[in-house]
Write a protein that holds these residues in place. Sequence first.
Motif, PDB file in Angstrom:
ATOM      1  N   ALA A  46      33.514  -1.701 -21.416  1.00 54.00           N
ATOM      2  CA  ALA A  46      33.243  -0.226 -21.092  1.00 54.00           C
ATOM      3  C   ALA A  46      33.087  -0.033 -19.535  1.00 54.00           C
ATOM      4  N   ASP A  47      32.862  -1.118 -18.572  1.00 51.06           N
ATOM      5  CA  ASP A  47      32.666  -0.829 -17.091  1.00 51.06           C
ATOM      6  C   ASP A  47      32.876  -2.211 -16.640  1.00 51.06           C
ATOM      7  N   PRO A  48      33.920  -3.075 -16.881  1.00 54.64           N
ATOM      8  CA  PRO A  48      34.181  -4.468 -16.423  1.00 54.64           C
ATOM      9  C   PRO A  48      34.018  -4.875 -15.046  1.00 54.64           C
ATOM     10  N   GLU A  49      34.032  -3.774 -14.021  1.00 56.71           N
ATOM     11  CA  GLU A  49      33.977  -4.050 -12.648  1.00 56.71           C
ATOM     12  C   GLU A  49      32.383  -4.051 -12.419  1.00 56.71           C
ATOM     13  N   ARG A  50      31.656  -3.241 -12.881  1.00 56.29           N
ATOM     14  CA  ARG A  50      30.219  -3.219 -12.770  1.00 56.29           C
ATOM     15  C   ARG A  50      29.300  -3.643 -13.518  1.00 56.29           C
ATOM     16  N   LEU A  51      29.813  -4.162 -14.899  1.00 51.84           N
ATOM     17  CA  LEU A  51      28.460  -4.607 -15.549  1.00 51.84           C
ATOM     18  C   LEU A  51      29.205  -5.816 -16.277  1.00 51.84           C
ATOM     19  N   ILE A  52      28.471  -7.044 -16.013  1.00 48.89           N
ATOM     20  CA  ILE A  52      28.802  -8.468 -16.370  1.00 48.89           C
ATOM     21  C   ILE A  52      27.713  -8.986 -17.078  1.00 48.89           C
ATOM     22  N   ALA A  53      28.037  -9.441 -18.147  1.00 43.18           N
ATOM     23  CA  ALA A  53      26.912  -9.973 -18.863  1.00 43.18           C
ATOM     24  C   ALA A  53      26.946 -11.664 -18.847  1.00 43.18           C
ATOM     25  N   ILE A  54      25.887 -11.923 -18.769  1.00 41.42           N
ATOM     26  CA  ILE A  54      25.439 -13.340 -18.796  1.00 41.42           C
ATOM     27  C   ILE A  54      24.757 -13.970 -19.927  1.00 41.42           C
ATOM     28  N   ASN A  55      25.333 -14.885 -20.404  1.00 44.33           N
ATOM     29  CA  ASN A  55      24.744 -15.392 -21.846  1.00 44.33           C
ATOM     30  C   ASN A  55      24.906 -17.008 -21.759  1.00 44.33           C
ATOM     31  N   THR A  56      23.754 -17.558 -22.265  1.00 48.23           N
ATOM     32  CA  THR A  56      23.816 -19.130 -22.242  1.00 48.23           C
ATOM     33  C   THR A  56      24.403 -19.454 -23.529  1.00 48.23           C
ATOM     34  N   GLN A  57      25.248 -20.553 -23.562  1.00 48.68           N
ATOM     35  CA  GLN A  57      25.927 -21.218 -24.427  1.00 48.68           C
ATOM     36  C   GLN A  57      25.836 -22.808 -24.306  1.00 48.68           C
ATOM     37  N   PRO A  58      25.312 -23.494 -25.113  1.00 45.24           N
ATOM     38  CA  PRO A  58      24.919 -23.160 -26.623  1.00 45.24           C
ATOM     39  C   PRO A  58      23.743 -22.229 -26.441  1.00 45.24           C
ATOM     40  N   LYS A  59      23.164 -21.466 -27.721  1.00 45.30           N
ATOM     41  CA  LYS A  59      22.226 -20.624 -27.587  1.00 45.30           C
ATOM     42  C   LYS A  59      20.917 -21.244 -27.155  1.00 45.30           C
ATOM     43  N   VAL A  60      20.204 -20.586 -26.135  1.00 42.40           N
ATOM     44  CA  VAL A  60      19.003 -20.893 -25.945  1.00 42.40           C
ATOM     45  C   VAL A  60      17.869 -19.931 -26.428  1.00 42.40           C
ATOM     46  N   ALA A  61      16.839 -20.242 -27.246  1.00 37.77           N
ATOM     47  CA  ALA A  61      15.699 -19.455 -27.565  1.00 37.77           C
ATOM     48  C   ALA A  61      16.205 -18.071 -28.225  1.00 37.77           C
ATOM     49  N   ILE A  62      16.055 -16.876 -27.924  1.00 39.96           N
ATOM     50  CA  ILE A  62      16.422 -15.506 -28.585  1.00 39.96           C
ATOM     51  C   ILE A  62      17.770 -15.590 -28.501  1.00 39.96           C
ATOM     52  N   GLY A  63      18.416 -15.911 -27.450  1.00 39.85           N
ATOM     53  CA  GLY A  63      19.935 -15.814 -27.272  1.00 39.85           C
ATOM     54  C   GLY A  63      20.443 -14.478 -26.824  1.00 39.85           C
ATOM     55  N   GLN A  64      19.484 -13.616 -25.834  1.00 40.13           N
ATOM     56  CA  GLN A  64      19.798 -12.530 -25.059  1.00 40.13           C
ATOM     57  C   GLN A  64      20.611 -12.755 -24.097  1.00 40.13           C
ATOM     58  N   ARG A  65      21.132 -11.751 -23.546  1.00 40.53           N
ATOM     59  CA  ARG A  65      21.888 -11.919 -22.302  1.00 40.53           C
ATOM     60  C   ARG A  65      21.511 -11.020 -21.310  1.00 40.53           C
ATOM     61  N   ALA A  66      21.610 -11.548 -20.133  1.00 40.82           N
ATOM     62  CA  ALA A  66      21.378 -10.660 -18.902  1.00 40.82           C
ATOM     63  C   ALA A  66      22.491  -9.820 -18.612  1.00 40.82           C
ATOM     64  N   ILE A  67      22.313  -8.611 -17.804  1.00 40.09           N
ATOM     65  CA  ILE A  67      23.681  -7.829 -17.466  1.00 40.09           C
ATOM     66  C   ILE A  67      23.564  -7.657 -16.022  1.00 40.09           C
ATOM     67  N   LEU A  68      24.516  -8.140 -15.222  1.00 40.78           N
ATOM     68  CA  LEU A  68      24.578  -8.016 -13.750  1.00 40.78           C
ATOM     69  C   LEU A  68      25.025  -6.606 -13.500  1.00 40.78           C
ATOM     70  N   VAL A  69      24.294  -5.654 -12.994  1.00 40.21           N
ATOM     71  CA  VAL A  69      24.580  -4.359 -12.819  1.00 40.21           C
ATOM     72  C   VAL A  69      25.113  -4.258 -11.063  1.00 40.21           C
ATOM     73  N   ARG A  70      26.330  -3.960 -10.798  1.00 42.47           N
ATOM     74  CA  ARG A  70      26.781  -3.869  -9.493  1.00 42.47           C
ATOM     75  C   ARG A  70      27.039  -2.625  -8.947  1.00 42.47           C
ATOM     76  N   THR A  71      25.922  -2.340  -8.328  1.00 41.82           N
ATOM     77  CA  THR A  71      25.755  -0.832  -7.668  1.00 41.82           C
ATOM     78  C   THR A  71      26.121  -0.982  -6.220  1.00 41.82           C
ATOM     79  N   PRO A  72      26.521   0.405  -5.704  1.00 40.75           N
ATOM     80  CA  PRO A  72      26.994   0.365  -4.270  1.00 40.75           C
ATOM     81  C   PRO A  72      25.582  -0.110  -3.133  1.00 40.75           C
ATOM     82  N   GLN A  73      24.522   0.013  -3.903  1.00 37.58           N
ATOM     83  CA  GLN A  73      23.419  -0.436  -3.079  1.00 37.58           C
ATOM     84  C   GLN A  73      22.844  -1.902  -3.194  1.00 37.58           C
TER      85      GLN A  73
END
Length: 314
Positions: A75-102
């Motif tokens: 939906a917003d590939p330049e500004r939102l980048i998901a970071i996910n560990t493989q193989p899965k660790v613990a709950i398996g959630q992703r972090a999201i890198l939000v690239r703002t002008p600031q």
Amino acid sequence: MASENESPYNPNGIGSWLVCKTCGTQFPTDDKHQVTTCFICDDPRQYVPPSGQSFVSLDVLRSSGHRNIFTPIAADPERLIAINTQPKVAIGQRAILVRTPQGNVLWDCITLLDDETIVKIKELGGLKAIVISHPHYYSTHLEWARAFDCPVYLSKEDRVWLAQQDASRQKLITENETQLLGTTILKLGGHFPGSLVMLFEGRLLIADTFFATPSGLGNYDADAVGAPRKKPPGISSFAFMWSYPNMIPLAPHALMHMWDILKKYEFSSTHGAFPGMDIVDTPTGMKQRVLESMQIQIRYSGYEAHAMLEEVIT
């Protein structure tokens, strides 16, 4: 648990510190006699697996083939980048890198942090801040904060769930709305008293403050022969739970509190805690999905005269 004014962080030795295998929380010791259970997993919002409490370490994860995968969100590939560990660790959630002008903000946190990840994020501009939605994703956030020399924002209400405390890095959010580097952090509560969502340019990062359902993720653009159609009525897009693994729903008053805050804002997509948990719609359609889902949960919980059922999008 460390006191508020102490930092147990040891940059020369924390790779051996214990990490809960079930939720990924790091404890400030490598002594299994000091930490025999994870207090986060002993809470009914999480769970202890049939195999019982067990622990690993970052050193083990780093040496056993685990790595972090960076995936632009469609939906917003330049500004939102998901970071996910493989193989899965613990709950398996992703972090999201939000690239703002600031500057870059990391939404939520994952346990694995290694040299490859640090290099990749620095190539993308580093981090100005980390914001964590709720205690299940506290993971190794202090190591991330030290690696990128940035603060971590957490809800004040949820500080009791910290396995490590560092007043110089951890910034406690006290308001329902907080502006940070071009993002808006909203404290909706519910799942935890301080559960957060983050709004950035019409993108609502929801973690599991609320959760996309299978019907919410369904494709209703066409039927089996390709004819156009509308999403059938009465279908929920989100669930609102006090405990997700133990399937304990939130009460109606909690949903009303969440709606009273969220209804003031516009957003055209939601991005959940796990890969593939993204929903895109029009701003009106997206907001309607949230309200309808709340109303469905309330109605089928037996509250057929609740005031929330009279709410409409204005």
